[in-house]
Scaffold this active site. Structure first.
Site, PDB file in Angstrom:
ATOM      1  N   TYR B  13      54.664 -68.305 -32.541  1.00  0.00           N
ATOM      2  CA  TYR B  13      54.010 -69.612 -32.456  1.00  0.00           C
ATOM      3  C   TYR B  13      54.381 -70.311 -31.149  1.00  0.00           C
ATOM      4  O   TYR B  13      53.505 -70.768 -30.408  1.00  0.00           O
ATOM      5  CB  TYR B  13      54.404 -70.461 -33.671  1.00  0.00           C
ATOM      6  CG  TYR B  13      54.018 -71.907 -33.544  1.00  0.00           C
ATOM      7  CD1 TYR B  13      52.691 -72.320 -33.711  1.00  0.00           C
ATOM      8  CD2 TYR B  13      54.966 -72.879 -33.221  1.00  0.00           C
ATOM      9  CE1 TYR B  13      52.335 -73.648 -33.569  1.00  0.00           C
ATOM     10  CE2 TYR B  13      54.619 -74.209 -33.080  1.00  0.00           C
ATOM     11  CZ  TYR B  13      53.302 -74.587 -33.253  1.00  0.00           C
ATOM     12  OH  TYR B  13      52.946 -75.899 -33.098  1.00  0.00           O
ATOM     13  N   ASP B  37      51.031 -84.150 -36.872  1.00  0.00           N
ATOM     14  CA  ASP B  37      51.832 -84.172 -35.636  1.00  0.00           C
ATOM     15  C   ASP B  37      51.454 -85.397 -34.833  1.00  0.00           C
ATOM     16  O   ASP B  37      50.351 -85.427 -34.267  1.00  0.00           O
ATOM     17  CB  ASP B  37      51.569 -82.889 -34.834  1.00  0.00           C
ATOM     18  CG  ASP B  37      52.457 -82.771 -33.604  1.00  0.00           C
ATOM     19  OD1 ASP B  37      53.087 -83.765 -33.204  1.00  0.00           O
ATOM     20  OD2 ASP B  37      52.501 -81.672 -33.040  1.00  0.00           O
ATOM     21  N   ASP B  97      60.100 -79.221 -36.187  1.00  0.00           N
ATOM     22  CA  ASP B  97      58.904 -78.909 -36.971  1.00  0.00           C
ATOM     23  C   ASP B  97      59.310 -78.349 -38.332  1.00  0.00           C
ATOM     24  O   ASP B  97      60.297 -77.606 -38.440  1.00  0.00           O
ATOM     25  CB  ASP B  97      58.043 -77.851 -36.272  1.00  0.00           C
ATOM     26  CG  ASP B  97      57.083 -78.455 -35.245  1.00  0.00           C
ATOM     27  OD1 ASP B  97      57.263 -79.635 -34.873  1.00  0.00           O
ATOM     28  OD2 ASP B  97      56.169 -77.736 -34.813  1.00  0.00           O
TER      29      ASP B  97
END
Lengths: 122, 122
Positions: B13, B37, B97
């Site tokens: 990612y 986000d 994250d």
């Protein structure tokens, strides 16, 4: 009403965990808060269940240190270190916790990302 | 079926984000995945909305670096650094994250903890 200082709450949480006082840690949570530690384990709900969880700290020689915190309103993720001393050995684990808070700054949920395999011995 | 390697997925990612290829990043997500986000902003759902979000990266000179990952089954939290170069300035942000994954290792949800005030300029 002013916004709670979430960074300060996180530091208070880690300082209180280090004292090993389970009731004092549980008092930082809202009455119906949830706790999932580690993530994927059964979710505990309510201060009694939360105090029982932190009761596992009793008698341990612990230090805690905040490494990084990221706060978004009343939600936060933070990376921290816990060092547990047992005899001559030090066990180090550095979880990432995700928490939500209410308007009074009480913790409404906690989810701890870590695995036993993350633990190191110094 | 074998468990997906979530640590490898996280590295893929971050590597793909650094390429700036929004469609390639979106392809790492499940078709009906969600993206928030930063945490607290509107949740985007589906690969088209997700590709549009990463389209904001197009033309940026980016590097990404994984700092720490904590994996619990098909859930993970990870701390990483993004450095964006614009002319002579470098903008650095280090979010945390939180992601969930399906059995194929596709991202089913992403929540990014960071705030503009966390950004530093080098």
């Amino acid at each position: 009403m002013s916004e709670p200082d979430i960074n300060a709450t996180i530091r208070t949480y880690l300082d209180t965990v280090a004292t090993g006082d389970a009731a004092a840690v549980a008092a930082l949570y809202a009455p119906d808060a949830t706790l999932e530690d580690p993530v994927g384990s059964d979710v505990r709900r309510g201060r009694d269940a939360i105090a029982e969880f932190y009761g596992g700290l009793a008698g341990a020689e612990l230090t805690t240190e905040l490494l990084t915190a990221r706060v978004c309103g009343l939600q936060a993720a933070f990376h921290f270190r816990v060092v547990t001393t047992a005899g001559d050995a030090k066990y180090i684990v550095e979880p990432i916790d995700v928490m939500t808070f209410d308007a009074d700054g009480l913790i409404t949920s906690m989810r701890a990302f870590w695995a036993p395999s993350d633990m190191t011995v110094a």
